[in-house]
Design an enzyme around this catalytic site. Structure first.
Site, PDB file in Angstrom:
ATOM      1  N   ARG A 187      -7.600   0.565   3.056  1.00 22.24           N
ATOM      2  CA  ARG A 187      -6.626   0.393   4.133  1.00 22.24           C
ATOM      3  C   ARG A 187      -5.227   0.686   3.565  1.00 22.24           C
ATOM      4  O   ARG A 187      -4.858   0.171   2.520  1.00 22.24           O
ATOM      5  CB  ARG A 187      -6.706  -1.069   4.613  1.00 22.24           C
ATOM      6  CG  ARG A 187      -5.706  -1.459   5.652  1.00 22.24           C
ATOM      7  CD  ARG A 187      -5.862  -2.912   6.053  1.00 22.24           C
ATOM      8  NE  ARG A 187      -5.522  -3.863   4.985  1.00 22.24           N
ATOM      9  CZ  ARG A 187      -5.342  -5.159   5.168  1.00 22.24           C
ATOM     10  NH1 ARG A 187      -5.495  -5.694   6.373  1.00 22.24           N
ATOM     11  NH2 ARG A 187      -5.051  -5.965   4.154  1.00 22.24           N
ATOM     12  N   CYS A 207      -4.412  -7.676  -4.155  1.00 23.56           N
ATOM     13  CA  CYS A 207      -4.854  -6.446  -4.813  1.00 23.56           C
ATOM     14  C   CYS A 207      -5.369  -6.848  -6.196  1.00 23.56           C
ATOM     15  O   CYS A 207      -4.595  -7.343  -7.027  1.00 23.56           O
ATOM     16  CB  CYS A 207      -3.679  -5.468  -4.932  1.00 23.56           C
ATOM     17  SG  CYS A 207      -4.109  -3.973  -5.840  1.00 23.56           S
ATOM     18  N   GLY A 208      -6.661  -6.660  -6.415  1.00 23.19           N
ATOM     19  CA  GLY A 208      -7.274  -7.114  -7.671  1.00 23.19           C
ATOM     20  C   GLY A 208      -6.799  -6.318  -8.874  1.00 23.19           C
ATOM     21  O   GLY A 208      -6.369  -6.886  -9.888  1.00 23.19           O
ATOM     22  N   ASN A 209      -6.865  -4.975  -8.786  1.00 22.88           N
ATOM     23  CA  ASN A 209      -6.394  -4.164  -9.914  1.00 22.88           C
ATOM     24  C   ASN A 209      -4.885  -4.312 -10.076  1.00 22.88           C
ATOM     25  O   ASN A 209      -4.364  -4.308 -11.198  1.00 22.88           O
ATOM     26  CB  ASN A 209      -6.748  -2.691  -9.697  1.00 22.88           C
ATOM     27  CG  ASN A 209      -8.232  -2.425  -9.896  1.00 22.88           C
ATOM     28  OD1 ASN A 209      -8.878  -3.066 -10.710  1.00 22.88           O
ATOM     29  ND2 ASN A 209      -8.770  -1.475  -9.143  1.00 22.88           N
ATOM     30  N   ASN A 239      -8.301 -10.248   1.179  1.00 22.89           N
ATOM     31  CA  ASN A 239      -8.092  -9.144   2.120  1.00 22.89           C
ATOM     32  C   ASN A 239      -9.457  -8.712   2.674  1.00 22.89           C
ATOM     33  O   ASN A 239     -10.503  -9.055   2.118  1.00 22.89           O
ATOM     34  CB  ASN A 239      -7.331  -7.980   1.454  1.00 22.89           C
ATOM     35  CG  ASN A 239      -8.029  -7.458   0.216  1.00 22.89           C
ATOM     36  OD1 ASN A 239      -9.006  -8.021  -0.253  1.00 22.89           O
ATOM     37  ND2 ASN A 239      -7.520  -6.376  -0.331  1.00 22.89           N
ATOM     38  N   CYS A 250     -10.879   0.012  -6.781  1.00 29.82           N
ATOM     39  CA  CYS A 250     -10.310  -1.074  -5.970  1.00 29.82           C
ATOM     40  C   CYS A 250     -10.945  -2.368  -6.470  1.00 29.82           C
ATOM     41  O   CYS A 250     -12.172  -2.534  -6.409  1.00 29.82           O
ATOM     42  CB  CYS A 250     -10.625  -0.843  -4.492  1.00 29.82           C
ATOM     43  SG  CYS A 250     -10.106  -2.193  -3.422  1.00 29.82           S
ATOM     44  N   ASN A 293       0.839  -1.203   0.000  1.00 32.33           N
ATOM     45  CA  ASN A 293       0.000   0.000   0.000  1.00 32.33           C
ATOM     46  C   ASN A 293       0.877   1.257   0.000  1.00 32.33           C
ATOM     47  O   ASN A 293       2.070   1.190   0.323  1.00 32.33           O
ATOM     48  CB  ASN A 293      -0.898   0.007   1.231  1.00 32.33           C
ATOM     49  CG  ASN A 293      -2.038  -1.000   1.139  1.00 32.33           C
ATOM     50  OD1 ASN A 293      -2.684  -1.118   0.111  1.00 32.33           O
ATOM     51  ND2 ASN A 293      -2.270  -1.725   2.228  1.00 32.33           N
TER      52      ASN A 293
END
Ligand SMILES: N[C@@H](CCC[C@H](N)C(=O)O)C(=O)O
Length: 270
Positions: free
Chosen positions: A204, A81-83, A153, A212, A72
């Site tokens: 987060r 993290c999907g993207n 997540n 997201c 992050n």
């Protein structure tokens, strides 16, 4: 150090190629890189490492040659993290590190299969989202009930009556730390009909972002529950574009554009 910059529906990432896993990416360096004034600016960092060179995920090496080491913008580590996975895949293809139209990517949340679609978009098999109950978020003194969904997540996806465009997401929304001891990504959405939702997100470790991917999946799950269903294809409109989420019996898919916009030399150092 070489870097690239890319985004998926304006969820933007700095990509750091580190095939042999020799770069020490400290939290402080990540925060510097992601700083939008003193650094390159991004919602997160994707370090590209050979899975077999990454002790924490080495067991995934037979299913995925490359590990997406995601951070992050505050330097914290996240499971998934999907993207980021979709932009990571775009980089691997562009760099000639993957030549197939379908392949695995190692993540802290397990191997994710990605596929290049006919229109050039990148889709990722996100696994089966798990609904863990309900909780509440607080934004601007208002309490919003939502669904606790794990997409690798943690997420809290809240359908709200107020237009999402009017929310002030400049500050961390409140949440129950007893439910989310490691923090949570909070989605606020307006359902539009039976297969579309407009979503904003406070991530987060990154604050409000323009998209997201895991949040879009959590939103589709929560929106589907509201419409009395659990399966189907959802269009999730985010500030940075449009994502498509398909909820299947056994898994879920996230699809949308993923683009690279720059490459260069990083001069920052700790
Ligand atoms: N933007 C990402 C999610 C990134 C991780 C998240 N902030 C967390 O800490 O869990 C996505 O596209 O899924």
């Amino acid at each position: 150090m070489r870097f690239l910059k890319g985004h998926g529906t304006e969820n933007d990432f700095v990509i750091l190629p580190d095939p042999d896993g020799v770069v020490d990416v400290s939290a402080a360096l990540v925060a510097q890189i992601c700083d939008r004034r003193a650094g390159i600016g991004a919602d997160g960092v994707l370090r590209v490492v050979r899975t077999k060179q990454s002790p924490e995920v080495a067991e995934q090496a037979s299913a995925a040659e490359w590990f997406m080491d995601y951070r992050n913008s505050d330097g914290s580590v996240a499971e998934m993290c999907g993207n980021g996975t979709r932009v990571f895949a775009r980089y691997l293809i562009d760099a000639g590190l993957e030549n197939a139209t379908e392949f695995g990517v190692a993540t802290r949340g397990g191997v994710r299969r990605v596929r290049v679609e006919d229109n050039g978009d990148i889709a990722v098999d996100m696994g089966k989202p798990v609904v863990l109950g309900e909780s509440v978020a607080y934004v601007g003194g208002v309490e919003y009930p939502g669904v606790h969904v794990n997409v690798g997540n943690p997420h809290l996806a809240c359908a709200i009556g107020d237009p999402v465009a009017q929310l002030d997401l400049n500050h961390q929304p409140g949440f129950d730390p007893g439910v989310y001891p490691a923090g949570v990504n909070i989605e606020l959405f307006n359902p539009v009909g039976t297969s579309r939702a407009v979503m904003r997100v406070f991530e987060r470790g990154s604050g409000e972002t323009r998209s997201c991917g895991t949040g879009a999946v959590a939103t589709a799950v929560a929106a589907a529950r509201l419409s009395g269903d659990t399966l189907g294809t959802w269009t999730i409109e985010v500030l940075g574009g449009t994502l498509t989420v398909t909820l299947d019996e056994d898994t879920s898919y996230l699809a949308g554009p993923a683009v690279l916009v720059a490459r260069g030399e990083l001069l920052l150092a700790e």
